[in-house]
Design a protein around this motif. Structure first.
Motif, PDB file in Angstrom:
ATOM      1  N   HIS A   9       0.831  -1.199   0.000  1.00  0.00           N
ATOM      2  CA  HIS A   9       0.000   0.000   0.000  1.00  0.00           C
ATOM      3  C   HIS A   9       0.866   1.249   0.000  1.00  0.00           C
ATOM      4  O   HIS A   9       1.887   1.334   0.665  1.00  0.00           O
ATOM      5  CB  HIS A   9      -0.920   0.015   1.227  1.00  0.00           C
ATOM      6  N   SER A  10       0.429   2.251  -0.771  1.00  0.00           N
ATOM      7  CA  SER A  10       1.102   3.542  -0.803  1.00  0.00           C
ATOM      8  C   SER A  10       0.083   4.614  -0.458  1.00  0.00           C
ATOM      9  O   SER A  10      -0.964   4.722  -1.109  1.00  0.00           O
ATOM     10  CB  SER A  10       1.692   3.803  -2.195  1.00  0.00           C
ATOM     11  N   LEU A  11       0.340   5.406   0.569  1.00  0.00           N
ATOM     12  CA  LEU A  11      -0.607   6.413   1.012  1.00  0.00           C
ATOM     13  C   LEU A  11      -0.492   7.661   0.165  1.00  0.00           C
ATOM     14  O   LEU A  11       0.599   8.059  -0.240  1.00  0.00           O
ATOM     15  CB  LEU A  11      -0.360   6.765   2.481  1.00  0.00           C
ATOM     16  N   THR A  12      -1.625   8.263  -0.152  1.00  0.00           N
ATOM     17  CA  THR A  12      -1.651   9.530  -0.867  1.00  0.00           C
ATOM     18  C   THR A  12      -2.558  10.485  -0.109  1.00  0.00           C
ATOM     19  O   THR A  12      -3.363  10.080   0.730  1.00  0.00           O
ATOM     20  CB  THR A  12      -2.168   9.372  -2.307  1.00  0.00           C
ATOM     21  N   CYS A  13      -2.412  11.762  -0.399  1.00  0.00           N
ATOM     22  CA  CYS A  13      -3.324  12.752   0.160  1.00  0.00           C
ATOM     23  C   CYS A  13      -3.707  13.723  -0.943  1.00  0.00           C
ATOM     24  O   CYS A  13      -2.991  13.869  -1.937  1.00  0.00           O
ATOM     25  CB  CYS A  13      -2.706  13.485   1.347  1.00  0.00           C
ATOM     26  N   SER A  14      -4.845  14.360  -0.780  1.00  0.00           N
ATOM     27  CA  SER A  14      -5.332  15.322  -1.762  1.00  0.00           C
ATOM     28  C   SER A  14      -5.274  16.719  -1.165  1.00  0.00           C
ATOM     29  O   SER A  14      -5.644  16.921  -0.005  1.00  0.00           O
ATOM     30  CB  SER A  14      -6.761  14.987  -2.183  1.00  0.00           C
ATOM     31  N   VAL A  15      -4.819  17.677  -1.955  1.00  0.00           N
ATOM     32  CA  VAL A  15      -4.715  19.072  -1.527  1.00  0.00           C
ATOM     33  C   VAL A  15      -5.655  19.897  -2.396  1.00  0.00           C
ATOM     34  O   VAL A  15      -5.580  19.843  -3.627  1.00  0.00           O
ATOM     35  CB  VAL A  15      -3.273  19.590  -1.661  1.00  0.00           C
TER      36      VAL A  15
ATOM     37  N   LEU B 270       9.177  17.664  11.680  1.00  0.00           N
ATOM     38  CA  LEU B 270       9.512  17.886  10.281  1.00  0.00           C
ATOM     39  C   LEU B 270       8.735  19.079   9.759  1.00  0.00           C
ATOM     40  O   LEU B 270       7.617  19.367  10.208  1.00  0.00           O
ATOM     41  CB  LEU B 270       9.176  16.656   9.416  1.00  0.00           C
ATOM     42  N   LEU B 271       9.334  19.769   8.788  1.00  0.00           N
ATOM     43  CA  LEU B 271       8.625  20.749   7.977  1.00  0.00           C
ATOM     44  C   LEU B 271       8.203  20.049   6.697  1.00  0.00           C
ATOM     45  O   LEU B 271       9.040  19.418   6.033  1.00  0.00           O
ATOM     46  CB  LEU B 271       9.516  21.945   7.650  1.00  0.00           C
ATOM     47  N   TRP B 272       6.924  20.182   6.322  1.00  0.00           N
ATOM     48  CA  TRP B 272       6.418  19.445   5.170  1.00  0.00           C
ATOM     49  C   TRP B 272       5.552  20.356   4.316  1.00  0.00           C
ATOM     50  O   TRP B 272       4.696  21.063   4.838  1.00  0.00           O
ATOM     51  CB  TRP B 272       5.614  18.241   5.652  1.00  0.00           C
ATOM     52  N   ASN B 273       5.805  20.348   3.013  1.00  0.00           N
ATOM     53  CA  ASN B 273       4.961  21.038   2.054  1.00  0.00           C
ATOM     54  C   ASN B 273       4.117  19.986   1.350  1.00  0.00           C
ATOM     55  O   ASN B 273       4.603  19.279   0.473  1.00  0.00           O
ATOM     56  CB  ASN B 273       5.801  21.812   1.035  1.00  0.00           C
ATOM     57  N   PRO B 274       2.831  19.833   1.720  1.00  0.00           N
ATOM     58  CA  PRO B 274       2.032  18.762   1.134  1.00  0.00           C
ATOM     59  C   PRO B 274       1.742  18.949  -0.344  1.00  0.00           C
ATOM     60  O   PRO B 274       1.406  17.991  -1.030  1.00  0.00           O
ATOM     61  CB  PRO B 274       0.744  18.792   1.968  1.00  0.00           C
ATOM     62  N   VAL B 275       1.859  20.182  -0.859  1.00  0.00           N
ATOM     63  CA  VAL B 275       1.596  20.414  -2.284  1.00  0.00           C
ATOM     64  C   VAL B 275       2.710  19.827  -3.143  1.00  0.00           C
ATOM     65  O   VAL B 275       2.469  19.170  -4.150  1.00  0.00           O
ATOM     66  CB  VAL B 275       1.421  21.913  -2.564  1.00  0.00           C
ATOM     67  N   THR B 276       3.961  20.057  -2.727  1.00  0.00           N
ATOM     68  CA  THR B 276       5.094  19.547  -3.501  1.00  0.00           C
ATOM     69  C   THR B 276       5.565  18.185  -3.012  1.00  0.00           C
ATOM     70  O   THR B 276       6.278  17.485  -3.731  1.00  0.00           O
ATOM     71  CB  THR B 276       6.272  20.528  -3.429  1.00  0.00           C
ATOM     72  N   GLY B 277       5.200  17.826  -1.785  1.00  0.00           N
ATOM     73  CA  GLY B 277       5.670  16.571  -1.206  1.00  0.00           C
ATOM     74  C   GLY B 277       7.025  16.684  -0.538  1.00  0.00           C
ATOM     75  O   GLY B 277       7.498  15.738   0.091  1.00  0.00           O
TER      76      GLY B 277
END
Length: 269
Positions: A57-63, A107-114
């Motif tokens: 399984h690979s998790l994804t998220c939607s922005v 962590l610092l995370w930019n969910p748009v760019t990953g």
């Protein structure tokens, strides 16, 4: 060699590619960017991204962008979700400060760019403990994004600031009342308003102490201001929010019969 149309490449090939490949493909040309940003592509890509039970399984998220006036959602972007267990503690300009629940790393995370940056260091800077620590994201006068991390450990407290521009940590003076170190006090995440980060500090007892701690991001100084005047006959909680660069607080009181009041900060009151 048969030339493939752009539609075949986008809707037959790239809908089966990883979110990272899709993100890179948007920079090929304007036509690709437009097609890869449509809701039709997102729906097809999402359906084809689902793994069968015998696959890993690979998790994804939607922005999704949101129009503030109409509250309507814009076209979504599907990106890889690089973590399995996180909690979000602060946000600013699309950046999220998250904690890995399994390792306690920040962590610092930019969910748009990953893209993400692990802020932990070998000398244990930026390891987060739930219900003890507090963090806040801010940007200073030099337009440098920073993370303030307040730590409480066995009667010892301290504050550290991470600079994104310098990619380094430093200690800063942190003077507060000794009782706020106790585990009976809960610190909220920081809410940025103007040039100040605000934290609510609340004691988890009936008639307990409630205050607001302010951190001036340019002077790098802390100070304490009063909590809104609320009834002292029960447990209550304040939630901070920035409305048009003015600090507001929702204060909820009661348990079975709850009431919620909205307060606005004027000066220091």
């Amino acid at each position: 060699m048969v030339d493939l149309s752009v539609e075949i490449i986008v809707f037959e090939i790239l809908t089966r590619a990883s979110a990272k490949v899709v993100g890179c493909s948007k920079s090929v040309c304007k036509e690709w960017y437009a097609l890869l940003s449509t809701q039709d592509f997102a729906k097809i890509h999402c359906s084809r991204s689902l793994k069968s039970s015998n696959q890993r399984h690979s998790l994804t998220c939607s922005v999704y962008p949101i129009d503030i006036r109409s509250c309507d959602y814009g076209p979504g972007t599907i990106v890889d979700f690089p973590f399995n267990d996180i909690s979000i503690h602060s946000h600013l300009d699309g950046l999220l400060c998250v904690c890995l629940d399994s390792t306690f790393e920040l962590l610092l995370w930019n969910p748009v760019t990953g893209a993400y940056k692990n802020l932990s260091t070998p000398n244990f800077y930026c390891f987060y403990e739930n219900n003890l620590d507090a963090v806040g994201l801010y940007i200073d006068a030099s337009q440098d994004y920073k993370v303030l991390h307040i730590k409480r450990r066995c009667g010892v407290y301290g504050a550290h600031v991470y600079s994104r521009r310098l990619d380094s940590w430093r200690n800063i003076p942190f003077i507060t009342r000794p009782e706020y170190i106790r585990q009976s006090f809960y610190w909220s995440s920081g809410t940025l308003c103007g040039d100040t980060l605000y934290f609510t500090v609340s004691e988890s007892y009936i008639d307990g102490v409630n205050v607001v701690i302010c951190f001036d991001v340019n002077l790098v100084q802390f100070k304490e201001i009063s909590f809104p005047p609320v009834p002292c006959n029960g447990i209550y909680k304040g939630e901070l929010l920035n409305v048009k660069n003015e600090l507001h607080m929702f204060v909820s009181t009661g348990y079975r019969e709850m009431s919620i009041d909205l307060w606005k900060l004027e000066g220091e009151y």
